[in-house]
Enzyme design. Sequence first.
Site, mmCIF file in Angstrom:
data_model
loop_
_atom_site.group_PDB
_atom_site.id
_atom_site.type_symbol
_atom_site.label_atom_id
_atom_site.label_comp_id
_atom_site.label_asym_id
_atom_site.label_seq_id
_atom_site.Cartn_x
_atom_site.Cartn_y
_atom_site.Cartn_z
ATOM 1 N N GLY A 46 0.838 -1.192 0.000
ATOM 2 C CA GLY A 46 0.000 0.000 0.000
ATOM 3 C C GLY A 46 0.868 1.236 0.000
ATOM 4 O O GLY A 46 2.032 1.188 0.430
ATOM 5 N N GLN A 51 2.996 9.965 1.241
ATOM 6 C CA GLN A 51 4.281 9.251 1.272
ATOM 7 C C GLN A 51 5.166 9.582 0.075
ATOM 8 O O GLN A 51 6.362 9.300 0.098
ATOM 9 C CB GLN A 51 4.051 7.734 1.330
ATOM 10 C CG GLN A 51 3.425 7.262 2.630
ATOM 11 C CD GLN A 51 3.321 5.759 2.659
ATOM 12 O OE1 GLN A 51 2.353 5.196 2.175
ATOM 13 N NE2 GLN A 51 4.332 5.091 3.191
ATOM 14 N N CYS A 90 5.900 -0.015 7.542
ATOM 15 C CA CYS A 90 5.522 1.086 6.667
ATOM 16 C C CYS A 90 6.734 1.506 5.847
ATOM 17 O O CYS A 90 7.839 1.607 6.384
ATOM 18 C CB CYS A 90 5.026 2.255 7.509
ATOM 19 S SG CYS A 90 4.589 3.712 6.549
ATOM 20 N N LEU A 91 6.537 1.730 4.566
ATOM 21 C CA LEU A 91 7.640 2.145 3.695
ATOM 22 C C LEU A 91 8.241 3.477 4.144
ATOM 23 O O LEU A 91 9.403 3.764 3.857
ATOM 24 C CB LEU A 91 7.156 2.262 2.244
ATOM 25 C CG LEU A 91 6.728 0.943 1.561
ATOM 26 C CD1 LEU A 91 6.117 1.228 0.205
ATOM 27 C CD2 LEU A 91 7.909 -0.014 1.422
ATOM 28 N N HIS A 135 -4.474 1.256 7.373
ATOM 29 C CA HIS A 135 -3.141 1.853 7.448
ATOM 30 C C HIS A 135 -2.998 2.999 6.435
ATOM 31 O O HIS A 135 -2.527 4.088 6.779
ATOM 32 C CB HIS A 135 -2.101 0.744 7.185
ATOM 33 C CG HIS A 135 -0.677 1.191 7.200
ATOM 34 N ND1 HIS A 135 0.251 0.717 8.111
ATOM 35 C CD2 HIS A 135 0.003 2.060 6.408
ATOM 36 C CE1 HIS A 135 1.424 1.296 7.869
ATOM 37 N NE2 HIS A 135 1.304 2.108 6.841
ATOM 38 N N GLU A 136 -3.429 2.768 5.198
ATOM 39 C CA GLU A 136 -3.264 3.792 4.147
ATOM 40 C C GLU A 136 -4.190 4.982 4.376
ATOM 41 O O GLU A 136 -3.789 6.131 4.157
ATOM 42 C CB GLU A 136 -3.501 3.181 2.757
ATOM 43 C CG GLU A 136 -2.546 2.051 2.379
ATOM 44 C CD GLU A 136 -1.081 2.339 2.672
ATOM 45 O OE1 GLU A 136 -0.650 3.502 2.548
ATOM 46 O OE2 GLU A 136 -0.362 1.401 3.059
ATOM 47 N N HIS A 139 -2.819 7.353 6.827
ATOM 48 C CA HIS A 139 -1.791 8.241 6.251
ATOM 49 C C HIS A 139 -2.398 9.552 5.753
ATOM 50 O O HIS A 139 -1.757 10.597 5.797
ATOM 51 C CB HIS A 139 -1.096 7.566 5.064
ATOM 52 C CG HIS A 139 0.106 6.744 5.427
ATOM 53 N ND1 HIS A 139 1.223 7.269 6.056
ATOM 54 C CD2 HIS A 139 0.395 5.436 5.226
ATOM 55 C CE1 HIS A 139 2.122 6.316 6.228
ATOM 56 N NE2 HIS A 139 1.645 5.190 5.735
HETATM 57 CO CO CO Z 1 2.563 3.324 5.725
#
Ligand code: CO
Length: 161
Positions: A46, A51, A90-91, A135-136, A139
């Site tokens: 995701g 991000q 998380c990236l 999660h997304e 963000h």
């Molecule tokens: Co994330």
Amino acid sequence: MATRQIVTVGAEVLREKAKIVTEFSERLWTLLDDMRETMILAKGVGLAAPQVGILKRVAVVSTDDGKTVYELVNPVIVKSAGSQIEEEGCLSVPGRVGFVERPLTVAVKAQDRFGKPIKIKTEEGDPFLAIVFCHEIDHLDGVLYTDKAIEGYKPPENSDK
Ligand code: CO
């Protein structure tokens, strides 16, 4: 298509509230294409627009097997049920993981890249997908999983995790 740079924790943009998308034009389509490519290259499941430094309510979510990539514009969780505690990463928070409590299933209302309303309901048999949606969408409100991670949590002994 092009990949974009993923910003990491400490960047202000990760902590701001993203803006509603009102224009469903080429600019949005390029963003979605780039986000998809960036997510796949980074081996993520995701990615949310903040991000990649864009404060718009846009996210991409992949199924575990990578076969389906959902494009979400202005997504909102309209229903959730059950609960699960699973490990997340998380990236934008490289090298870390943490346990977070999330619903087991969610229903998400959003728009597609053309502005058409869509609704996605996750299945109980795919609890992973509910986690990624939550999660997304977090963000987009400047929330990171680390805000919700349960300090010192250990999965039950009889768990297969
Ligand atoms: Co994330």
